[in-house]
Design a protein around this motif. Structure first.
Motif, PDB file in Angstrom:
ATOM      1  N   VAL A  27      -6.150   8.912  -0.442  1.00 15.02           N
ATOM      2  CA  VAL A  27      -5.934   8.046   0.720  1.00 15.02           C
ATOM      3  C   VAL A  27      -5.482   8.863   1.930  1.00 15.02           C
ATOM      4  O   VAL A  27      -5.942   8.637   3.063  1.00 15.02           O
ATOM      5  CB  VAL A  27      -4.908   6.945   0.391  1.00 15.02           C
ATOM      6  CG1 VAL A  27      -4.542   6.156   1.641  1.00 15.02           C
ATOM      7  CG2 VAL A  27      -5.477   6.000  -0.665  1.00 15.02           C
ATOM      8  N   THR A  41      -3.569   1.614   5.395  1.00 15.00           N
ATOM      9  CA  THR A  41      -4.826   2.319   5.655  1.00 15.00           C
ATOM     10  C   THR A  41      -5.810   1.419   6.389  1.00 15.00           C
ATOM     11  O   THR A  41      -6.525   1.870   7.299  1.00 15.00           O
ATOM     12  CB  THR A  41      -5.435   2.798   4.333  1.00 15.00           C
ATOM     13  OG1 THR A  41      -4.463   3.545   3.604  1.00 15.00           O
ATOM     14  CG2 THR A  41      -6.656   3.673   4.588  1.00 15.00           C
ATOM     15  N   THR A  68      -0.167   0.000  -4.364  1.00 22.76           N
ATOM     16  CA  THR A  68      -1.567   0.067  -3.942  1.00 22.76           C
ATOM     17  C   THR A  68      -1.855  -0.902  -2.802  1.00 22.76           C
ATOM     18  O   THR A  68      -2.522  -0.552  -1.821  1.00 22.76           O
ATOM     19  CB  THR A  68      -2.481  -0.235  -5.137  1.00 22.76           C
ATOM     20  OG1 THR A  68      -2.210   0.695  -6.193  1.00 22.76           O
ATOM     21  CG2 THR A  68      -3.943  -0.136  -4.735  1.00 22.76           C
ATOM     22  N   SER A 103      -2.847   0.218   0.924  1.00 22.16           N
ATOM     23  CA  SER A 103      -4.156  -0.247   1.358  1.00 22.16           C
ATOM     24  C   SER A 103      -4.054  -0.990   2.683  1.00 22.16           C
ATOM     25  O   SER A 103      -4.913  -0.834   3.568  1.00 22.16           O
ATOM     26  CB  SER A 103      -4.771  -1.158   0.291  1.00 22.16           C
ATOM     27  OG  SER A 103      -4.978  -0.468  -0.914  1.00 22.16           O
ATOM     28  N   THR A 145      -8.603  -0.681  -2.285  1.00 24.33           N
ATOM     29  CA  THR A 145      -8.409  -0.074  -0.962  1.00 24.33           C
ATOM     30  C   THR A 145      -9.679  -0.142  -0.135  1.00 24.33           C
ATOM     31  O   THR A 145      -9.629  -0.458   1.069  1.00 24.33           O
ATOM     32  CB  THR A 145      -7.967   1.389  -1.121  1.00 24.33           C
ATOM     33  OG1 THR A 145      -6.782   1.444  -1.922  1.00 24.33           O
ATOM     34  CG2 THR A 145      -7.677   2.015   0.235  1.00 24.33           C
ATOM     35  N   GLN A 157      -7.853   1.075  -8.190  1.00 21.12           N
ATOM     36  CA  GLN A 157      -7.082   1.226  -6.956  1.00 21.12           C
ATOM     37  C   GLN A 157      -7.983   1.497  -5.757  1.00 21.12           C
ATOM     38  O   GLN A 157      -7.838   0.871  -4.692  1.00 21.12           O
ATOM     39  CB  GLN A 157      -6.078   2.374  -7.095  1.00 21.12           C
ATOM     40  CG  GLN A 157      -4.895   2.097  -7.986  1.00 21.12           C
ATOM     41  CD  GLN A 157      -3.979   3.295  -8.059  1.00 21.12           C
ATOM     42  OE1 GLN A 157      -4.305   4.305  -8.691  1.00 21.12           O
ATOM     43  NE2 GLN A 157      -2.839   3.207  -7.410  1.00 21.12           N
TER      44      GLN A 157
END
Length: 271
Positions: A256, A138, A131, A135, A72, A68
Motif C-alpha cells: 500500500v 488510500t 485493512t 484502505s 483495498t 486485503q
C-alpha cells in the motif's frame, strides 16, 4: 569379565518379563547397529514436516493478503470513479484523521503485542479494522488524482511488487541481514519528511516532494523484499508460523505504501 556379566544378565532378562536395560553408548553408536537409527530417517521426516508447515504458512499469508488487496482495490476504485464521493471526502478531512487514529491503534496493537495477533478471532478482527482504515486513507489520497493517473500507478505498483517478490524468492542475497542499510535509509527518509513539512508551507523547493516520494518508494520496496524473505524462512532471520497475521500485515503495508508513493511521483492532480 564385565562383558561376560552383561551377557549373563541379558540371557536372564530374555526369559523374564523385566524390561531390557538401556544400551551403552558403544552399542547405540557402533556401525549403526544399535537401537537408535543413524540413517537420518528421523531427521528427514522432521525436515519434511517443517517444510510442510512453512508452505502452509506461506499459503495462509498470501490468501489473507489477496483478500486485503481486493478490499483495498474496491475502495480505491469507488473513490476514483465516484465524483460525489470524491467531493465529500475532500470537504470532510476529519474522517481521514479518524481513520488515521484507528490505523495507528491497530498497527501498534498487532505489531507490538504478540497476544492479540495470535489469539483467534481477535487477530482477524483487528486485521480487518486495520485493512479498512488504511484502505479508506488510500482511497482518499487517490481522490485527489485523476482516474488515468490512479490506474497507471496501480499497474506500476503491480509490476514493482511482482518483480520484487520474484527477486526475493530467487536470489541468494540475504536481505534480512541488511538492517544497517535500512536504518540509514529510514533515517534519511525521516529527516527528509521533517524538512518537507517545514518547506511546503513556505512554497519553496517544489522538487523536494518528488525526492521524498522516490525515497519512500525505494525504502518500502526494500522492506517488501525483506518481509518476503522473512516469510520464506530460508535466510538468517525468519518469522514464526504462529505470526501469520504479523507477516500479512507487513507485506500488505509495504504494498500500500509503495502505491501511495508511486501515486505521488507519477500521479496527476485532479483539475
Amino acid at each position: 569379565m564385565t562383558q561376560g556379566k552383561i551377557l549373563e544378565v541379558n540371557k536372564l532378562n530374555e526369559g523374564s518379563s523385566l524390561p531390557q536395560p538401556p544400551p551403552s553408548y558403544e552399542e547405540a553408536t557402533a556401525g549403526g547397529s544399535g537401537i537408535y537409527p543413524v540413517d537420518g530417517e528421523s531427521c528427514t521426516k522432521f525436515s519434511f514436516d517443517d517444510l510442510n508447515v512453512r508452505r502452509t504458512f506461506i499459503r495462509k499469508v498470501y490468501a489473507i493478503l489477496a483478500l486485503q488487496l481486493s478490499v483495498t482495490l474496491a475502495i480505491v476504485s469507488i473513490f476514483t470513479f465516484c465524483e460525489p464521493l470524491k467531493d465529500y471526502v475532500q470537504s470532510n478531512p476529519g474522517w481521514y484523521w479518524a481513520g488515521y487514529a484507528v490505523f495507528m491503534t491497530t498497527l501498534v496493537t498487532l505489531s507490538c503485542f504478540p497476544g492479540p495477533r495470535r489469539r483467534f478471532p481477535w487477530n482477524l478482527i483487528l486485521l480487518a479494522i486495520f485493512t479498512l482504515s488504511l484502505s479508506y486513507m488510500t482511497g482518499m489520497l487517490s481522490s485527489y488524482y485523476n482516474t488515468t493517473s490512479v490506474m497507471m500507478c496501480l499497474g506500476i505498483t503491480v509490476l514493482v511488487c511482482f518483480s520484487v517478490s520474484v527477486f526475493s524468492f530467487q536470489t541468494k542475497i540475504d536481505m534480512t541481514s541488511c538492517q544497517g542499510v535500512m536504518l540509514i535509509i529510514c533515517t534519511s527518509f525521516f529527516i527528509c519528511g521533517i524538512l518537507l513539512a517545514l518547506i511546503i508551507p513556505l512554497g519553496c523547493v517544489p522538487w523536494m516532494h518528488a525526492v521524498f516520494a522516490v525515497l519512500g518508494a525505494i525504502m518500502f520496496s526494500m522492506f517488501l523484499a525483506i518481509d518476503t524473505q522473512l516469510l520464506m524462512g530460508k535466510k538468517r532471520e525468519s518469522i514464526s508460523p504462529e505470526d501469520y497475521i504479523y507477516a500479512t500485515l507487513n507485506i500488505y503495508l509495504d504494498i500500500v505504501y509503495i502505491f501511495s508513493f508511486i501515486l505521488q511521483i507519477f500521479g496527476k492532480n485532479r483539475l
